[in-house]
Write an enzyme that holds these catalytic residues in place. Sequence first.
Site, short mmCIF file in Angstrom:
data_model
loop_
_atom_site.label_atom_id
_atom_site.label_comp_id
_atom_site.label_asym_id
_atom_site.label_seq_id
_atom_site.Cartn_x
_atom_site.Cartn_y
_atom_site.Cartn_z
N ARG A 21 0.85 -1.21 0.00
CA ARG A 21 0.00 0.00 0.00
C ARG A 21 0.88 1.25 0.00
NH1 ARG A 21 -1.40 -0.76 6.14
NH2 ARG A 21 0.18 0.62 7.02
N ASP A 42 6.28 -7.56 1.29
CA ASP A 42 5.55 -6.86 2.35
C ASP A 42 5.24 -7.85 3.46
OD1 ASP A 42 3.83 -3.92 2.22
OD2 ASP A 42 3.33 -5.33 3.82
N ASP A 77 8.55 -10.65 6.77
CA ASP A 77 8.89 -9.62 7.75
C ASP A 77 10.34 -9.22 7.50
OD1 ASP A 77 9.59 -8.03 9.86
OD2 ASP A 77 8.91 -9.43 11.43
N TYR A 175 12.17 8.78 15.30
CA TYR A 175 11.92 8.46 13.88
C TYR A 175 12.99 9.18 13.05
CZ TYR A 175 9.34 8.62 9.39
OH TYR A 175 8.96 8.52 8.07
N LYS A 179 15.88 7.61 10.41
CA LYS A 179 15.98 7.96 8.98
C LYS A 179 17.34 8.59 8.67
CE LYS A 179 11.89 6.70 7.30
NZ LYS A 179 11.76 5.64 6.29
N ILE A 208 3.06 13.01 2.96
CA ILE A 208 2.44 12.45 1.76
C ILE A 208 1.07 11.90 2.15
CG2 ILE A 208 2.66 10.73 -0.09
CD1 ILE A 208 4.91 12.88 -0.11
N THR A 210 -0.89 9.46 1.89
CA THR A 210 -1.18 8.05 1.65
C THR A 210 -2.48 7.69 2.37
OG1 THR A 210 0.05 7.50 3.63
CG2 THR A 210 1.28 7.43 1.55
N1 LIG Z 1 3.45 9.01 4.21
C1 LIG Z 1 4.26 9.98 4.57
O1 LIG Z 1 3.83 11.11 4.85
C2 LIG Z 1 5.76 9.74 4.64
C3 LIG Z 1 6.57 10.84 4.83
C4 LIG Z 1 7.95 10.65 4.91
C5 LIG Z 1 8.47 9.38 4.79
N2 LIG Z 1 7.65 8.32 4.60
C6 LIG Z 1 8.25 6.99 4.48
O2 LIG Z 1 7.78 6.35 3.31
C7 LIG Z 1 7.71 4.94 3.52
C8 LIG Z 1 6.33 4.42 3.17
O3 LIG Z 1 5.38 5.15 3.92
P1 LIG Z 1 3.80 4.97 3.72
O4 LIG Z 1 3.18 6.21 4.22
O5 LIG Z 1 3.51 4.48 2.36
O6 LIG Z 1 3.56 3.80 4.82
P2 LIG Z 1 2.42 2.67 4.96
O7 LIG Z 1 2.37 2.34 6.40
O8 LIG Z 1 1.17 3.05 4.27
O9 LIG Z 1 3.06 1.45 4.15
C9 LIG Z 1 4.13 0.75 4.66
C10 LIG Z 1 4.09 -0.67 4.11
O10 LIG Z 1 5.22 -1.36 4.68
C11 LIG Z 1 4.80 -2.62 5.16
N3 LIG Z 1 5.66 -3.04 6.27
C12 LIG Z 1 5.66 -2.55 7.53
N4 LIG Z 1 6.53 -3.23 8.29
C13 LIG Z 1 7.10 -4.18 7.51
C14 LIG Z 1 8.05 -5.21 7.72
N5 LIG Z 1 8.62 -5.39 8.93
N6 LIG Z 1 8.38 -6.00 6.69
C15 LIG Z 1 7.81 -5.84 5.47
N7 LIG Z 1 6.89 -4.88 5.22
C16 LIG Z 1 6.54 -4.06 6.22
C17 LIG Z 1 3.35 -2.41 5.59
O11 LIG Z 1 2.61 -3.63 5.63
C18 LIG Z 1 2.84 -1.43 4.52
O12 LIG Z 1 2.30 -2.11 3.39
C19 LIG Z 1 8.12 4.71 4.98
O13 LIG Z 1 9.48 4.36 5.03
C20 LIG Z 1 7.90 6.07 5.61
O14 LIG Z 1 8.76 6.26 6.73
C21 LIG Z 1 6.29 8.46 4.53
#
Ligand SMILES: NC(=O)c1ccc[n+]([C@@H]2O[C@H](COP(=O)([O-])OP(=O)(O)OC[C@H]3O[C@@H](n4cnc5c(N)ncnc54)[C@H](O)[C@@H]3O)[C@@H](O)[C@H]2O)c1
Length: 277
Positions: A21, A42, A77, A175, A179, A208, A210
């Site tokens: 996702r 995932d 995982d 966090y 990063k 973002i 999402t």
């Molecule tokens: N959404 C934002 O605003 C934002 C901003 C800055 C950075 N990010 C980074 O972008 C990346 C994706 O963010 P997102 O918002 O799409 O997150 P999200 O939580 O919607 O998606 C993360 C996905 O990673 C999978 N996941 C979690 N733990 C896992 C594991 N141990 N092994 C395998 N898969 C695993 C989850 O099942 C999920 O499908 C992350 O690294 C996040 O830190 C997101």
Amino acid sequence: MSEHHSGILSGKIAVVTGAARGIGRAVALRLASLGADIVLLDINLSAAKSMDEVLSHDSVAAEVEAFGVSCLALEVDLTDARAVARAFATIGEQFPGIDIVVNCAGGLITATDRGSAAEVSSQDIDTLLSINLRTTINVCQNAIPLMKARESASIINISSLSGQLSYASGKNAAYGFSKAALDSYSRSLAVELGPDGIRVNTVAPGLITTSRVVKQAASRGIGSAAEAAHVPLRRLGRPDDIADAVEFFAGPLSSFITGETLAVCGGSKLSVGTTRS
Ligand SMILES: NC(=O)c1ccc[n+]([C@@H]2O[C@H](COP(=O)([O-])OP(=O)(O)OC[C@H]3O[C@@H](n4cnc5c(N)ncnc54)[C@H](O)[C@@H]3O)[C@@H](O)[C@H]2O)c1
């Protein structure tokens, strides 16, 4: 199948983590649209459901295949080094190598009111380092031998603006340092792997929208119109904004760029008091 696809990435094999996702899914669909065969990794391949993220087909794998490329989806995982090694053994049996790796699995998965540098618990530190750093190290270490088999390759790690900025609330400190460590790891890899033709860059998103962010917006106090109004480009980010940057780093337009971190945040990095992702 991929040999009939004429996109700029046709014939390439891309591994995308956290692809069920959000940003990972947007990245996987973009690379598939450009002709790459895709490996989805995932911990929960049905993760879209829990955030009400709507798919165009029954699964993300089916969405990928709709672009006429092949797809292998593995539930793993990525914090578990042995499980990751098993997954890459399977990938190595099915594909001749790996050209592109995009590490998206990660996130601020601890309670946001417990993230301050002064007070964060050992348990939360372990959790955040594990999901944001360990996952990517496990994936890179297993992918590198399969990438060296290719003429050139690109690793793109999804970081965060929090890796570069500290917010007055202090809530994202742990966090943020997870990063920042990811950015540093990526620079070390870039120097080590340059001679093998493997580039390593990171993308640092601002907030973002999402499905997860949208669903948690009210309870976490993020993603409001007021927050968007503080972004110089006057909007929050979309998953496709990150896919755009990944497309750049995955393809030939960035062939002399490695070890960089690209902020994709509408300019909020430059403007005090805006997004906190
Ligand atoms: N959404 C934002 O605003 C934002 C901003 C800055 C950075 N990010 C980074 O972008 C990346 C994706 O963010 P997102 O918002 O799409 O997150 P999200 O939580 O919607 O998606 C993360 C996905 O990673 C999978 N996941 C979690 N733990 C896992 C594991 N141990 N092994 C395998 N898969 C695993 C989850 O099942 C999920 O499908 C992350 O690294 C996040 O830190 C997101």
